[in-house]
Each structure stands twice: as C-alpha cells, then as structure tokens.
Design a protein around this motif. Structure first.
Motif, mmCIF file in Angstrom:
data_model
loop_
_atom_site.group_PDB
_atom_site.id
_atom_site.type_symbol
_atom_site.label_atom_id
_atom_site.label_comp_id
_atom_site.label_asym_id
_atom_site.label_seq_id
_atom_site.Cartn_x
_atom_site.Cartn_y
_atom_site.Cartn_z
ATOM 1 N N LEU A 20 -7.963 -5.045 52.564
ATOM 2 C CA LEU A 20 -8.932 -5.350 51.510
ATOM 3 C C LEU A 20 -9.293 -4.102 50.706
ATOM 4 O O LEU A 20 -9.465 -4.176 49.479
ATOM 5 C CB LEU A 20 -10.193 -5.954 52.119
ATOM 6 N N LEU A 21 -9.384 -2.965 51.378
ATOM 7 C CA LEU A 21 -9.787 -1.740 50.690
ATOM 8 C C LEU A 21 -8.732 -1.239 49.709
ATOM 9 O O LEU A 21 -9.016 -0.341 48.904
ATOM 10 C CB LEU A 21 -10.124 -0.652 51.716
ATOM 11 N N ARG A 22 -7.540 -1.813 49.772
ATOM 12 C CA ARG A 22 -6.529 -1.500 48.756
ATOM 13 C C ARG A 22 -6.740 -2.331 47.500
ATOM 14 O O ARG A 22 -6.087 -2.105 46.475
ATOM 15 C CB ARG A 22 -5.126 -1.747 49.323
ATOM 16 N N ALA A 27 -17.974 -1.200 48.777
ATOM 17 C CA ALA A 27 -19.313 -1.749 48.558
ATOM 18 C C ALA A 27 -19.308 -3.272 48.461
ATOM 19 O O ALA A 27 -20.364 -3.906 48.567
ATOM 20 C CB ALA A 27 -19.924 -1.147 47.301
ATOM 21 N N ASP A 28 -18.132 -3.866 48.262
ATOM 22 C CA ASP A 28 -18.027 -5.321 48.174
ATOM 23 C C ASP A 28 -17.801 -5.966 49.541
ATOM 24 O O ASP A 28 -17.640 -7.191 49.641
ATOM 25 C CB ASP A 28 -16.878 -5.714 47.238
ATOM 26 N N LEU A 39 -18.091 0.796 63.538
ATOM 27 C CA LEU A 39 -17.596 0.722 62.163
ATOM 28 C C LEU A 39 -18.234 1.784 61.273
ATOM 29 O O LEU A 39 -18.300 1.633 60.052
ATOM 30 C CB LEU A 39 -17.844 -0.678 61.585
ATOM 31 N N ALA A 40 -18.678 2.865 61.885
ATOM 32 C CA ALA A 40 -19.332 3.928 61.121
ATOM 33 C C ALA A 40 -18.404 4.514 60.060
ATOM 34 O O ALA A 40 -18.870 4.945 58.992
ATOM 35 C CB ALA A 40 -19.808 5.031 62.072
ATOM 36 N N ASP A 41 -17.103 4.516 60.328
ATOM 37 C CA ASP A 41 -16.162 5.070 59.353
ATOM 38 C C ASP A 41 -16.152 4.251 58.072
ATOM 39 O O ASP A 41 -16.079 4.808 56.964
ATOM 40 C CB ASP A 41 -14.754 5.174 59.946
ATOM 41 N N TYR A 42 -16.257 2.934 58.184
ATOM 42 C CA TYR A 42 -16.294 2.085 56.985
ATOM 43 C C TYR A 42 -17.665 2.141 56.313
ATOM 44 O O TYR A 42 -17.756 2.079 55.089
ATOM 45 C CB TYR A 42 -15.935 0.645 57.351
ATOM 46 N N GLY A 46 -19.010 3.158 52.260
ATOM 47 C CA GLY A 46 -19.836 2.323 51.398
ATOM 48 C C GLY A 46 -19.915 0.861 51.770
ATOM 49 O O GLY A 46 -20.613 0.081 51.104
ATOM 50 N N ALA A 47 -19.217 0.446 52.831
ATOM 51 C CA ALA A 47 -19.299 -0.945 53.267
ATOM 52 C C ALA A 47 -20.648 -1.190 53.950
ATOM 53 O O ALA A 47 -21.229 -0.280 54.543
ATOM 54 C CB ALA A 47 -18.169 -1.268 54.231
ATOM 55 N N ARG A 48 -21.136 -2.423 53.864
ATOM 56 C CA ARG A 48 -22.368 -2.795 54.570
ATOM 57 C C ARG A 48 -21.988 -3.330 55.942
ATOM 58 O O ARG A 48 -21.283 -4.342 56.045
ATOM 59 C CB ARG A 48 -23.159 -3.839 53.777
#
Length: 286
Positions: A20-22, A27-28, A39-42, A46-48
């Motif tokens: 998805l990040l590609r 942020a989405d 999931l701290a890396d994501y 900027g991911a929630r």
C-alpha cells in the motif's frame, strides 16, 4: 480515502502495508493491532496505529473511526473466529466503513470447522449492508519453507494427500492482491480465488524440493492416522489435534479443493503469480 488494515502486525498485514505504501501516503493508513508497539516503524512514517482486540468489541468502533475501506484479515483463533469477525464487522458498520475485503480460505465442505468459520464470516459480510469482497487465499507457499527443511533432514516427504494437487500461493502475492483490491474499484460483490501459478501434487513437490535442496527427496505415501502420529511426535501437538488437522487438509487435497488455478494475482496486480520454487529458492538464499 482512509484504508484500515486489521491484524496489521502479522506477516500478511505488514506485507500488505508495504504494498500500500507504494501507492498511498502513510497518513492514509489506519493500522489496527493488539500490539501497537510492534508497528512503531509505520507510526513513525505517519500511519495511525490503533489498538484493536476483537475479543473486546466495545472499543473497536472507536478504533475504526474515520476508515473508508477495510481489510479484515482473518484471525488465527481457530474456534473463535466467528464471534471475533462478527465483532469487527459490526464495529465497521458503526464506524461508517463502506467496504470490507476479507481474507478467507477455500471451503472444505459443510462439516469442517475451519470452513464453517469462514463461511459464517462471508455470510455476515453479505448481510452487513456494506460493500464487500472475499479473497480466498490458497495454502501459502511460504509454509513449505519449513517443510523443505524437514524433507532435507529426512530425505523424504511423508504425505497422505495421494494424487491431490495444490496451487500454493506466496504470501506476498496475497498481500499485493489485498492492496490492489483496497485501492482499486469494481471489486464489490466479488469472490476471488487467490492461487499460485501451478498445480502441485506430492511427486511434483518432491521434485521441486529435490531441485532446490540439491539432494534427492522421495515420497512416502501414508494414511491419515500415520501422518497424524508423525505430526504429533514432531510438533508436540496432541494426537487428536494433529488428526483433525491432517484429516481436514488431506481430505480437502485429495478431493480437489486446492486444485484450482486462477489468474487473480496477475489480473489484479499486473504481475504474474510467484511459483513455489521461487519462494523456496529465495528463502534458501536469504
């Protein structure tokens, strides 16, 4: 458009996020997991990241708030999946989610507990009022990595699948399909068989193991009882659990449940499905 992935810290979840990040901004993404710290890396990108435990339904709607489209990754809680998935679907409705893609599995039949759980969730989706898509992910080629190692140690594959065939699919291909369905259009109301590119029986599997492992691997055909006893001894599982697993999977294989070869991976992602041999070779060299 906000995309929600449940079970986001699992192997399929993380692989789907990477695909998805590609295509979308971090942020989405709303990433739901029982263990947010994993999931701290994501989150840093900027991911929630939200805490979501399907056994605690009271907090799910809040966790899912703001999501438009959702990937419901089936949990690993055999025997508890139906109520867990129901809680997630009901929370999605409450949160205003419009579309759910669900990672299901080929049906073994009406008397198999595993099939019944997935069938119940698919029915819940159809009755939810939401748009939905079912992804029937076939057996993972990645699970054959350990099988290859064991076969190389034993010099053989012991199997009760007889001449049954399986279209092993890579987990990464399943993730790519999930990402394509989440970000694409026209998938509402569809059920996709997500399979690998080749139908593989025990002889072909042994041939692939022989070529990748560079040593001869024989096939030893056994009955379900013998296969269950050997699985129990090897894994430590109680014999009745091993028998249930072996008989379900072997019966499904013998009856052709997994002998389906679709073009879903290439059609939905634009890339050909990954062969079992390629998955094993990659694992051997990394």
């Amino acid at each position: 458009m906000k995309l929600l992935i449940t079970g986001a810290s699992g192997k399929l979840g993380r692989a789907t996020i990477d695909h998805l990040l590609r295509q979308v901004d971090a942020a989405d993404l709303i990433l739901a997991t029982r263990s947010p710290q994993t999931l701290a890396d994501y989150a840093a990108r900027g991911a929630r990241v939200v805490e979501a435990d399907f056994t605690k339904p009271e907090g799910l709607a809040h966790a899912f708030a703001g999501a438009d489209r959702m990937l419901l990754i089936s949990t690993d809680a055999l025997g508890q999946r139906e109520p867990q998935h129901r809680a997630a679907i009901e929370a999605a409705v409450s949160a205003g989610v419009k579309f759910i893609a669900y990672t299901s599995f080929p049906s073994f039949g009406t008397d198999d507990p595993l099939s019944l759980e997935h069938a119940a969730t698919e029915q819940q989706l159809r009755e939810s009022g939401l748009q939905w898509c079912v992804l029937k992910n076939f057996p993972y080629a990645d699970n054959e990595i350990d099988a290859l190692r064991e076969a190389l140690e034993a010099g053989e594959i012991a199997t009760s699948t007889e001449a049954g065939e399986t279209a092993f699919v890579s987990r990464d291909d399943c993730a790519a399909v999930a990402a394509a369905v989440l970000t694409g259009t026209g998938h509402e109301g569809h059920t996709y068989d997500v399979t690998g590119p080749e139908l593989i029986d025990a002889a072909r599997r042994a041939q692939i193991f022989t070529e990748v492992g560079q040593q001869p691997i024989a096939v030893r055909h056994v009955d379900d009882a013998t296969a269950s006893q050997e699985l129990s001894a090897k894994s430590g599982l109680p014999l009745f659990v091993a028998l249930d697993i072996v008989s379900s999977v072997a019966t499904a294989t013998r009856s052709g449940v997994f002998a389906v070869q679709s073009d879903s991976v290439e059609r939905l992602t634009g890339n050909p499905a990954t062969p079992l041999r390629a998955v094993l070779e990659h694992a051997r060299h990394h």
